[in-house]
Scaffold this active site. Structure first.
Site, short mmCIF file in Angstrom:
data_model
loop_
_atom_site.label_atom_id
_atom_site.label_comp_id
_atom_site.label_asym_id
_atom_site.label_seq_id
_atom_site.Cartn_x
_atom_site.Cartn_y
_atom_site.Cartn_z
N CYS A 1 0.83 -1.20 0.00
CA CYS A 1 0.00 0.00 0.00
C CYS A 1 0.87 1.26 0.00
O CYS A 1 1.44 1.61 -1.03
CB CYS A 1 -0.99 -0.03 1.16
SG CYS A 1 -2.34 1.17 0.97
N HIS B 1 -3.69 -4.87 0.37
CA HIS B 1 -3.18 -5.30 1.68
C HIS B 1 -3.14 -6.82 1.76
O HIS B 1 -4.05 -7.45 2.30
CB HIS B 1 -4.04 -4.71 2.81
CG HIS B 1 -3.76 -3.29 3.09
ND1 HIS B 1 -2.81 -2.88 4.01
CD2 HIS B 1 -4.28 -2.17 2.55
CE1 HIS B 1 -2.76 -1.56 4.03
NE2 HIS B 1 -3.65 -1.10 3.16
N GLU C 1 -1.51 -8.67 3.68
CA GLU C 1 -1.46 -9.16 5.07
C GLU C 1 -2.86 -9.45 5.61
O GLU C 1 -3.02 -10.21 6.58
CB GLU C 1 -0.73 -8.17 5.97
CG GLU C 1 -1.50 -6.94 6.42
CD GLU C 1 -1.60 -5.85 5.36
OE1 GLU C 1 -2.16 -4.78 5.68
OE2 GLU C 1 -1.12 -6.06 4.22
#
Length: 236
Positions: free
Chosen positions: A111, A210, A212
């Site tokens: 990001c 994102h 994660e």
């Protein structure tokens, strides 16, 4: 075999935990989990001192998500929606990124991390994406991830084993002018650049989404694998 050490940059923000409320160096734990599950040893890098001095002790680097980059770095006045600028974090991350790229270190930008890479290479940013694409799907509500399909280039498709994915998005900015030496590796249907890689680098990828936040996050495995390979090569 020892785990490759992966440095992850972090936020410095007011935080509340147990009985305390104070400024903290913090990072969503999802980053730590993803790196650890991929076989790496995560190490959090706060924006203090000169983090570039520790680059030689790392096997890989992640620049994590966060607030907006100071638009002065790419020669633009601030948009009224640009916010959470932390100039000390900008300074630290641009320095550690330069050190990592100069050393050929495996790198992943997430990001904000993709935006840091683009600006470091002389690129610019759209400061408020809804002005460009006409919708807020990339960041639908505070603290809520959006889900927008992205089409992957062959390089990134090899990592994800798919030509299209629908990852978690939370960004109101994106690449405008592409930085020197960067190649686009993913697009959203609205034209937003969603991933890039640095030509000629052993492993330097960045994604606007994102990873994660997704259970399936092969880009972390790819980073750790590249870092382990680089670490072995240095020991020879």
């Amino acid at each position: 075999m020892s785990r490759p050490v992966i440095g992850i940059t972090c936020y410095v923000e007011p935080a509340k935990f147990t009985v305390w409320e104070m400024t903290a160096a913090l990072l969503p734990y999802m980053y730590v989990e993803r790196v650890s599950r991929a076989g790496g040893q995560p190490v959090i890098l706060p924006p203090a001192g000169d983090p570039a001095t520790v680059a030689g002790r790392l096997d890989g680097l992640i620049i994590a998500g966060g607030g907006d980059i100071d638009p002065a770095r790419y020669g633009s006045p601030p948009h009224d929606q640009t916010g959470y600028i932390r100039k000390f974090r900008d300074e630290a991350e641009f320095r550690v990124l330069r050190a990592a790229l100069d050393a050929g270190m495996p790198f992943l930008g997430v990001c904000r991390g993709m935006q840091v890479l683009n600006v470091a290479r002389g690129g610019t940013l759209h400061q408020h994406l809804p002005d460009i694409v006409g919708h807020s799907g990339h960041s639908p509500a505070p603290g809520t991830f959006g889900r927008i399909p992205v089409r992957l280039s062959p390089t990134l498709a090899k990592i994800y084993e798919a030509e299209e994915v629908t990852p978690a998005h939370y960004h109101h900015q994106a690449i405008d002018r592409l930085g020197d030496g960067l190649a686009v590796t993913a697009h959203a249907d609205d034209g937003t650049i969603e991933a890039v890689e640095l030509d000629g680098h052993p492993f330097a990828h960045a994604v606007q989404w994102h990873p994660e936040a997704d259970e399936h996050a092969p880009v972390f495995h790819a980073l750790v694998t590249a870092a382990a390979r680089a670490a072995r090569a240095r020991r020879r």
